[in-house]
Design a protein around this motif. Structure first.
Motif, PDB file in Angstrom:
ATOM      1  N   ASN A   1     -32.245  11.214 -19.464  1.00  0.00           N
ATOM      2  CA  ASN A   1     -32.712  12.620 -19.949  1.00  0.00           C
ATOM      3  C   ASN A   1     -33.736  12.319 -20.858  1.00  0.00           C
ATOM      4  OD1 ASN A   1     -30.353  13.500 -18.663  1.00  0.00           O
ATOM      5  ND2 ASN A   1     -29.176  12.590 -20.202  1.00  0.00           N
ATOM      6  N   VAL A   2     -34.492  13.383 -20.951  1.00  0.00           N
ATOM      7  CA  VAL A   2     -35.697  13.154 -21.943  1.00  0.00           C
ATOM      8  C   VAL A   2     -35.701  14.661 -22.830  1.00  0.00           C
ATOM      9  CG1 VAL A   2     -38.181  13.141 -22.183  1.00  0.00           C
ATOM     10  CG2 VAL A   2     -37.073  11.865 -20.521  1.00  0.00           C
ATOM     11  N   THR A   3     -35.690  14.674 -23.918  1.00  0.00           N
ATOM     12  CA  THR A   3     -35.448  15.845 -24.732  1.00  0.00           C
ATOM     13  C   THR A   3     -36.131  15.765 -26.207  1.00  0.00           C
ATOM     14  OG1 THR A   3     -33.685  17.257 -25.676  1.00  0.00           O
ATOM     15  CG2 THR A   3     -33.223  14.976 -25.755  1.00  0.00           C
ATOM     16  N   THR A   4     -36.565  16.945 -26.658  1.00  0.00           N
ATOM     17  CA  THR A   4     -36.922  16.926 -27.967  1.00  0.00           C
ATOM     18  C   THR A   4     -35.792  17.347 -29.121  1.00  0.00           C
ATOM     19  OG1 THR A   4     -38.071  18.686 -27.885  1.00  0.00           O
ATOM     20  CG2 THR A   4     -39.389  16.873 -27.396  1.00  0.00           C
ATOM     21  N   PHE A   5     -34.751  17.876 -28.403  1.00  0.00           N
ATOM     22  CA  PHE A   5     -33.409  18.270 -29.328  1.00  0.00           C
ATOM     23  C   PHE A   5     -33.235  17.039 -30.235  1.00  0.00           C
ATOM     24  CE2 PHE A   5     -31.893  21.081 -25.823  1.00  0.00           C
ATOM     25  CZ  PHE A   5     -32.484  22.303 -26.581  1.00  0.00           C
ATOM     26  N   ASP A   6     -32.953  17.298 -31.483  1.00  0.00           N
ATOM     27  CA  ASP A   6     -32.419  16.345 -32.475  1.00  0.00           C
ATOM     28  C   ASP A   6     -30.809  16.183 -32.144  1.00  0.00           C
ATOM     29  OD1 ASP A   6     -31.120  15.301 -34.747  1.00  0.00           O
ATOM     30  OD2 ASP A   6     -32.749  16.274 -36.079  1.00  0.00           O
ATOM     31  N   LEU A   7     -30.774  15.092 -31.588  1.00  0.00           N
ATOM     32  CA  LEU A   7     -29.178  14.655 -31.080  1.00  0.00           C
ATOM     33  C   LEU A   7     -28.362  14.671 -32.107  1.00  0.00           C
ATOM     34  CD1 LEU A   7     -29.960  11.607 -28.609  1.00  0.00           C
ATOM     35  CD2 LEU A   7     -30.303  14.106 -28.203  1.00  0.00           C
TER      36      LEU A   7
ATOM     37  N   TYR B   1     -31.344  25.090 -23.012  1.00  0.00           N
ATOM     38  CA  TYR B   1     -32.701  24.408 -22.456  1.00  0.00           C
ATOM     39  C   TYR B   1     -33.784  25.174 -22.841  1.00  0.00           C
ATOM     40  CZ  TYR B   1     -29.746  20.483 -21.062  1.00  0.00           C
ATOM     41  OH  TYR B   1     -28.945  19.480 -20.757  1.00  0.00           O
TER      42      TYR B   1
ATOM     43  N   ARG C   1     -35.024  26.333 -25.264  1.00  0.00           N
ATOM     44  CA  ARG C   1     -35.402  25.937 -26.594  1.00  0.00           C
ATOM     45  C   ARG C   1     -35.909  24.574 -26.480  1.00  0.00           C
ATOM     46  NH1 ARG C   1     -31.180  25.995 -29.855  1.00  0.00           N
ATOM     47  NH2 ARG C   1     -32.416  25.338 -31.766  1.00  0.00           N
ATOM     48  N   ASP C   2     -35.651  23.911 -25.444  1.00  0.00           N
ATOM     49  CA  ASP C   2     -36.040  22.594 -25.525  1.00  0.00           C
ATOM     50  C   ASP C   2     -37.566  22.409 -24.991  1.00  0.00           C
ATOM     51  OD1 ASP C   2     -36.264  19.548 -25.603  1.00  0.00           O
ATOM     52  OD2 ASP C   2     -34.656  19.289 -23.975  1.00  0.00           O
ATOM     53  N   TYR C   3     -38.280  21.061 -25.108  1.00  0.00           N
ATOM     54  CA  TYR C   3     -39.737  21.119 -25.237  1.00  0.00           C
ATOM     55  C   TYR C   3     -40.251  21.621 -23.766  1.00  0.00           C
ATOM     56  CZ  TYR C   3     -44.328  19.099 -25.601  1.00  0.00           C
ATOM     57  OH  TYR C   3     -45.525  18.887 -25.881  1.00  0.00           O
ATOM     58  N   PHE C   4     -39.687  21.269 -22.621  1.00  0.00           N
ATOM     59  CA  PHE C   4     -40.207  21.885 -21.525  1.00  0.00           C
ATOM     60  C   PHE C   4     -39.470  23.155 -20.986  1.00  0.00           C
ATOM     61  CE2 PHE C   4     -41.307  17.332 -21.083  1.00  0.00           C
ATOM     62  CZ  PHE C   4     -42.903  17.540 -21.085  1.00  0.00           C
ATOM     63  N   GLY C   5     -38.470  23.572 -21.859  1.00  0.00           N
ATOM     64  CA  GLY C   5     -37.713  24.751 -21.380  1.00  0.00           C
ATOM     65  C   GLY C   5     -36.785  24.493 -20.401  1.00  0.00           C
TER      66      GLY C   5
ATOM     67  N   THR D   1     -35.061  17.783 -18.323  1.00  0.00           N
ATOM     68  CA  THR D   1     -35.940  17.031 -17.927  1.00  0.00           C
ATOM     69  C   THR D   1     -35.398  15.658 -17.974  1.00  0.00           C
ATOM     70  OG1 THR D   1     -37.576  18.649 -18.918  1.00  0.00           O
ATOM     71  CG2 THR D   1     -38.683  16.773 -18.147  1.00  0.00           C
TER      72      THR D   1
ATOM     73  N   ASN E   1     -37.122  12.010 -27.114  1.00  0.00           N
ATOM     74  CA  ASN E   1     -35.860  11.251 -27.369  1.00  0.00           C
ATOM     75  C   ASN E   1     -35.572  10.969 -25.873  1.00  0.00           C
ATOM     76  OD1 ASN E   1     -35.717  11.648 -30.107  1.00  0.00           O
ATOM     77  ND2 ASN E   1     -34.966  13.608 -29.532  1.00  0.00           N
TER      78      ASN E   1
ATOM     79  N   THR F   1     -32.252   9.495 -23.614  1.00  0.00           N
ATOM     80  CA  THR F   1     -30.794   9.257 -23.669  1.00  0.00           C
ATOM     81  C   THR F   1     -30.013   9.334 -22.404  1.00  0.00           C
ATOM     82  OG1 THR F   1     -28.828   9.695 -24.772  1.00  0.00           O
ATOM     83  CG2 THR F   1     -30.333  11.600 -24.340  1.00  0.00           C
TER      84      THR F   1
ATOM     85  N   LYS G   1     -43.137  23.509 -22.231  1.00  0.00           N
ATOM     86  CA  LYS G   1     -42.636  24.533 -21.538  1.00  0.00           C
ATOM     87  C   LYS G   1     -43.041  24.395 -19.985  1.00  0.00           C
ATOM     88  CE  LYS G   1     -40.333  26.293 -24.926  1.00  0.00           C
ATOM     89  NZ  LYS G   1     -39.231  25.699 -25.068  1.00  0.00           N
TER      90      LYS G   1
END
Lengths: 468, 468
Positions: free
Chosen positions: A170-176, A189, A191-195, A198, B170, B172, B464
């Motif tokens: 998984n790829v995310t910019t959420f703060d884990l 999602y 609100r995640d980088y790609f919406g 990913t 990130n 994970t 996005k």
């Protein structure tokens, strides 16, 4: 001048500079012999320092791994194993080492060197591996470029699970950390980088098909990712894959292209990395001494493959051969089940004694996109098996019929929404097309003879291991 | 035979097959003219169907985008714009399209085509872009290979923030949904796939340095990632970067290598993608018509850069020039602050009227690893600026002195632990070394003249947007 070029000179007493890292120092009364390597080639330059040379004392006490520049006269060598040597007149020390330098003569197990992946390119062995790697990458581009293929950089970040295998990062910019602290019903999602959710790609094939259906012949050569929990000498979490995709090509053409490519890689290695292959072979021979492992000169195996015709059989025939073999397998061969490595190796090593391409696998063993045969049971898949490894290439003709493809996706319970664009390729101007995938490190492991795939990639990533 | 090869033939009435996608159909009473492209080249093949040809009715009613194979005689063409044409004797239809086919003549805005990224390689424009992209990738490998560099695949997954910029994705294998539902004080990374927080790389430079310090000259050419929230025609979240790194090379050598590389790319494009460059130039000229945009033939700009000497000035001198320019900038140029694109473009376009390399930037503008000058204020950084774009390359000589490097990291409050291996390069056999980075899509945007960077990468990833 690099040592590669220096070693091509004749010793005609010209004055040159040579720079590199010290591989060994040997002191006698009046002389000191330094072996210097700069990574430009497998060869090393012998440097002779006279005890009356300026800076002799410091230079002759340098430890292995130190970085120096010598100025001197290149002369014909009296010693064995080299044509020229450098009679040093002066020395400049760039960087010393001390007794903490990890690459000491004694401590060079492959496991240890993996922990020193930042330094291992300085060794004889890994210099050979990584120069070979370079040459095989060049061979790959040249092979496809010569044949009119276009290089495609398929995306690394993707919202699609192209193999349906689900083993993805998984790829995310959420703060884990923040995420873990909260307590939410659902992840938002949007609100995640790609919406949306990913992942890292597991293949570039589907995008390769998009480009083949417009540019004709394309190939990818880029990193792919598997989040499997496989700790084996054959698996990496991050590896480079080569995936050609060709419009108007059927499975026959695909099998031919794959065989040509494998043979081209081997030939190119012999032609452009002969010294490296030889160094590797000597290493393997040396390593096998005093162990119970049977040593087989892998260069002879490669030579044979390079000049061989790849046999071709169907999966059904392969199962028949395996069942009639009288051989005890850990997994008994059975129609409908994917071949195991032991089966593949039996076919290539014992039965055909050479490379063999197996085609027309049961559809349930293979991915949704493969062209369905009229028998309703098999698909136009192919695996190329080579002695010593088993499967080295997997590919197929792709299903170009929209209705059949949709039917198969439905059967397999796949979501069609995210693949609307993939279906479009069949909706608009569809054409027969085929392609395959070759794991670059698998090929490199095969051609280098290295046993562990972690030793043919600069910085291996495996479960619990993401150093450097 | 591909159309690329067909168009090289003389029309000597040989019988051939031609396959591809229909670009246009024009029907007259007794004939039908089909323009066929197969992506192998910029050119198209004109096919003439006589109304008495078998299958004429169906073939002449085919819509744009259909995929067909024609068999016929290749003859010298009477028409303008082509030397040969195909007199069709037979046709095989692979795949039709219908009126829902998105690539209709009218609907071809670049924004719309971005939403059809799976189909856009079938257009004239994007065929040109992606064949040019291929040629520039080949140019890159050839440039470095010829100069004795080794290709390095630096890792994509990393636990290091190499630029210290923090704008990373990130990675994970934690189930984000589960994670959000729980409520934990801390994330237990020991249970994550790699056992620690992991990201996508922003550069391969640090690993490039490891390999340069053993193999001499290396280069990376792979994907890198930035999780910035930048929605501009110059930014991608995923892009390909080329990063050479060379042992024993100082900043002078680095600047020369960079200039040679830029000029090589341009020359290679002219030599190997002349038709594509011409098609792109015509597109830009056509697009500018009826708009307020000033059209400038970008090929003339490239021609000039290709043959120019790259000027070289220090950052301090650049600030002086900018301050004395009498020009109104949005950001007033001031020593100690990074140059803005408007400053860079002024220098390259108006002051020097050509490429210029700016060196020795204030240390606070640049990353921790750059070699410190004796003045205590500046570092051995360089940016290469070109007309029309501004910065196209950034690089530096690296700090090879362990103590200075540690001191700088401490000043910047950096954690040294994760970079133990990077420090080892200075601890053991250190040497002067330098390198730079070129964003492949930035270069491609420059050479293609495309205004939006999303139009030079197969499947662009931006905030996005992670489709296909």
């Amino acid at each position: 001048m690099r040592i590669k070029e220096i070693l091509k000179l004749k010793g005609e007493n010209q004055t040159i500079k040579a720079r590199g890292w010290i591989r060994s120092v040997r002191n006698s009364k009046a002389f000191s012999f330094v072996v210097l390597n700069d990574g430009s080639c497998q060869g090393t330059l012998q440097v002779v320092m006279n005890s009356d040379m300026e800076g002799y004392e410091e230079a002759s006490s340098l430890l292995v791994g130190s970085c120096v520049e010598f100025t001197g006269e290149l002369v014909a060598s009296q010693g064995k194993g080299q044509n020229v040597e450098l009679q040093a007149k002066g020395v400049h020390i760039y960087g010393k080492t001390d007794e903490n330098y990890p690459l000491q003569k004694k401590a060079t197990s492959l496991e240890f060197l993996r922990e020193q992946a930042h330094l291992r390119p300085r060794t004889n062995l890994f210099g050979a591996v990584f120069r070979l790697r370079h040459q095989l990458a060049m061979a790959t581009h040249q092979f496809f470029h010569e044949r009119g293929f276009y290089y495609l950089n398929s995306p690394i970040l993707t919202a699609v699970d192209a193999e349906g295998a689900g083993e993805m990062f998984n790829v995310t910019t959420f703060d884990l950390e923040k995420m873990a602290k909260g307590s939410f019903d659902k992840v938002d999602y949007s609100r995640d980088y790609f919406g949306k959710p990913t992942n890292l790609c597991v293949t570039g094939q589907l995008e390769g098909e998009c480009f083949a259906m417009g540019m004709g012949s394309v190939y990818t050569f880029g990193p792919t990712f598997r989040a499997e929990n496989s700790n084996t000498p054959r698996h990496l979490s991050e590896f480079w894959m080569i995936e050609p995709e060709v419009a108007f090509m059927d499975l026959e053409g695909n099998a031919e292209l794959a065989a040509d490519f494998v043979k081209y890689l081997i030939s190119y290695a012999f032609d452009h990395a002969g010294d490296e292959l030889e160094a590797l072979q000597k290493y393997h021979q040396f390593s096998a001494k005093g162990t119970n492992e049977k040593y087989e000169n892998h260069l002879l195996v490669l030579e044979k493959v390079k000049d061989s015709t790849f046999e071709r059989i169907t999966y059904s025939k392969a199962i028949e051969i395996l069942q009639k073999s009288g051989k005890k397998f850990d997994f008994s061969p059975e129609w409908g089940v994917e071949l195991q490595t032991e089966h593949e190796r039996y076919l290539a090593e014992e039965f055909f004694k050479g490379p063999v391409t197996v085609t027309d696998y049961p559809k349930d063993c293979k991915a949704f996109y493969m062209k369905q045969n009229d028998d309703g049971k098999t698909v136009r898949a192919m695996d190329v098996l080579v002695p010593g490894v088993g499967e080295i290439i997997g590919g197929s003709q792709r299903e170009e019929d929209l209705d059949k493809l949709i039917k198969r996706m439905d059967e397999m319970g796949m979501e069609k929404g995210p693949l609307w664009w993939y279906l479009d390729l069949r909706r608009f101007g569809s054409a027969p097309h085929s392609g395959f995938g070759l794991g670059f490190e698998r090929a490199l492991r095969y051609i280098s003879g290295m046993k562990n795939i972690r030793d043919v990639i600069p910085f291996p990533r495996t479960p619990k291991n993401c150093d450097f």
